[in-house]
Design a protein around this motif. Structure first.
Motif, PDB file in Angstrom:
ATOM      1  N   CYS A 247      14.059  32.519  -1.578  1.00 17.19           N
ATOM      2  CA  CYS A 247      15.516  32.509  -1.731  1.00 17.19           C
ATOM      3  C   CYS A 247      16.139  31.406  -0.888  1.00 17.19           C
ATOM      4  CB  CYS A 247      16.096  33.864  -1.357  1.00 17.19           C
ATOM      5  SG  CYS A 247      15.735  35.176  -2.555  1.00 17.19           S
ATOM      6  N   ARG A 248      15.613  31.199   0.301  1.00 16.16           N
ATOM      7  CA  ARG A 248      16.116  30.133   1.159  1.00 16.16           C
ATOM      8  C   ARG A 248      15.858  28.758   0.506  1.00 16.16           C
ATOM      9  NH1 ARG A 248      17.278  29.472   6.490  1.00 16.16           N
ATOM     10  NH2 ARG A 248      16.731  31.646   6.944  1.00 16.16           N
ATOM     11  N   ARG A 249      14.641  28.606  -0.039  1.00 13.60           N
ATOM     12  CA  ARG A 249      14.294  27.325  -0.679  1.00 13.60           C
ATOM     13  C   ARG A 249      15.222  27.025  -1.846  1.00 13.60           C
ATOM     14  NH1 ARG A 249      12.386  25.457  -4.960  1.00 13.60           N
ATOM     15  NH2 ARG A 249      12.070  27.521  -5.855  1.00 13.60           N
ATOM     16  N   ARG A 250      15.508  28.058  -2.657  1.00 17.67           N
ATOM     17  CA  ARG A 250      16.370  27.863  -3.818  1.00 17.67           C
ATOM     18  C   ARG A 250      17.785  27.455  -3.411  1.00 17.67           C
ATOM     19  NH1 ARG A 250      16.269  33.069  -7.317  1.00 17.67           N
ATOM     20  NH2 ARG A 250      17.771  31.785  -8.505  1.00 17.67           N
ATOM     21  N   LEU A 251      18.296  28.115  -2.328  1.00 15.74           N
ATOM     22  CA  LEU A 251      19.644  27.787  -1.864  1.00 15.74           C
ATOM     23  C   LEU A 251      19.724  26.349  -1.353  1.00 15.74           C
ATOM     24  CD1 LEU A 251      20.703  31.086  -0.066  1.00 15.74           C
ATOM     25  CD2 LEU A 251      21.865  30.036  -2.010  1.00 15.74           C
ATOM     26  N   LEU A 252      18.676  25.933  -0.648  1.00 19.91           N
ATOM     27  CA  LEU A 252      18.696  24.608  -0.036  1.00 19.91           C
ATOM     28  C   LEU A 252      18.463  23.488  -1.040  1.00 19.91           C
ATOM     29  CD1 LEU A 252      16.736  25.352   3.265  1.00 19.91           C
ATOM     30  CD2 LEU A 252      19.184  24.912   3.015  1.00 19.91           C
ATOM     31  N   THR A 253      17.843  23.826  -2.153  1.00 23.81           N
ATOM     32  CA  THR A 253      17.556  22.780  -3.156  1.00 23.81           C
ATOM     33  C   THR A 253      18.581  22.752  -4.264  1.00 23.81           C
ATOM     34  OG1 THR A 253      16.088  24.315  -4.316  1.00 23.81           O
ATOM     35  CG2 THR A 253      15.079  22.832  -2.700  1.00 23.81           C
ATOM     36  N   GLN A 254      19.565  23.601  -4.272  1.00 28.70           N
ATOM     37  CA  GLN A 254      20.580  23.586  -5.303  1.00 28.70           C
ATOM     38  C   GLN A 254      21.482  22.369  -5.158  1.00 28.70           C
ATOM     39  OE1 GLN A 254      22.722  27.303  -5.232  1.00 28.70           O
ATOM     40  NE2 GLN A 254      21.439  28.240  -6.788  1.00 28.70           N
TER      41      GLN A 254
END
Length: 288
Positions: free
Chosen positions: A281-288
């Motif tokens: 979830c952290r990765r998805r937020l940071l790569t958006q």
């Protein structure tokens, strides 16, 4: 009960204020101006109450959060006492530390026509806290063995049955995850007079006064006896009564805050663990 300034850290306040189970209760033996277990003096008591607030709020949030994962536990604070003993003040000064969205406050007045058409516990059941909530009853089901006894509103045989019904009801609540904190606010006859006079002297408080309050004072001995019977008949190891001296408002607030804290700490609710991949979830937020 004489004034006792032993700090609550030497033993739980619950044990200090608990009404003995299976024994006769004589309210005249308890000093309504006592401060058992309190910090040394009013200033220290006020400061201690302030420090309890954040801890209560944290535990309330944890209790509510736990309910989202299926924890059915909740707390019900029952406040009983004579007029001016501080039931409303407790709600304002103690419950004011909590998040209103996780509280369910109910003030029981004279029963409505609809409520009178049902068994006396019907309206109480409808006001119970849901899982994760802290419920506060300003008066409660005990009115039906207090006013009913003093005013002779029901036959003696029915009154006797009600004590048993209350015991069974409270046992069922405990079995269903409700932690009952039943508090009797013990006020002296003299202090009640002073508080009523304060209301008369302040036009902004006239809405809280009724000439009927004076009539009720005339029944003080009968109410004291009714409370003594209710405290003795409905105090059990699982659903005890706590007698809080109420002549000193600062002590009342500290004592009830501490009682709530001790019960919540014993419950020790925990935040539920997330059922998702935190790193993803952290990765998805940071790569958006």
């Amino acid at each position: 009960m004489s004034s006792d300034h032993t700090t609550a850290s030497r033993g739980s306040l619950r044990e200090l204020l608990r009404v003995p189970v299976g024994e006769r209760v004589e309210l005249s033996a308890y000093d309504a101006a006592a401060t058992p277990g309190a910090p040394d003096g009013k200033a220290a008591g006020l400061a201690a109450t302030t420090t309890i607030g954040p801890r209560l709020a944290e535990l309330q949030e944890r209790l509510y959060a736990a309910s989202t994962a299926g924890d059915r536990r909740r707390v019900l604070l029952v406040l009983q006492g004579m007029d001016t003993s501080g039931k409303g003040g407790t709600v304002k000064h103690v419950i004011g530390h909590l998040n209103p969205s996780g509280c369910r406050v109910h003030a029981f007045k004279a029963p409505t026509a609809e409520e009178r058409a049902h068994p006396f516990l019907w309206r109480v059941t409808r006001a119970l806290p849901h899982a994760g909530e802290i419920g506060i009853f300003d008066r409660s089901h005990y009115e039906d063995v207090l006013i009913a006894r003093v005013r002779g509103l029901v036959p003696p045989a029915e009154l006797e049955e009600r004590y048993g019904e209350i015991d069974a009801f409270e046992r069922s609540l405990a079995d269903d995850g409700v932690t009952l904190v039943k508090v009797f606010l013990h006020l002296s006859y003299e202090e009640q007079r002073d508080r009523l006079l304060e209301r008369l002297d302040n036009p902004d408080k006239h809405w809280k006064f009724s000439p009927g309050d004076i009539d009720e004072r005339a029944l003080w001995p009968a109410y004291q006896e009714a409370y003594e019977i209710a405290l003795a008949r409905c105090a059990t190891d699982r659903t005890p009564w706590y007698l809080v001296p109420a002549d000193r408002k600062w002590y009342r607030n500290w004592a009830i805050s501490t009682l709530l804290l001790e019960h919540l700490e014993e419950l020790d609710p925990r935040y539920p663990k997330g059922d998702f991949d935190v790193a993803e979830c952290r990765r998805r937020l940071l790569t958006q």
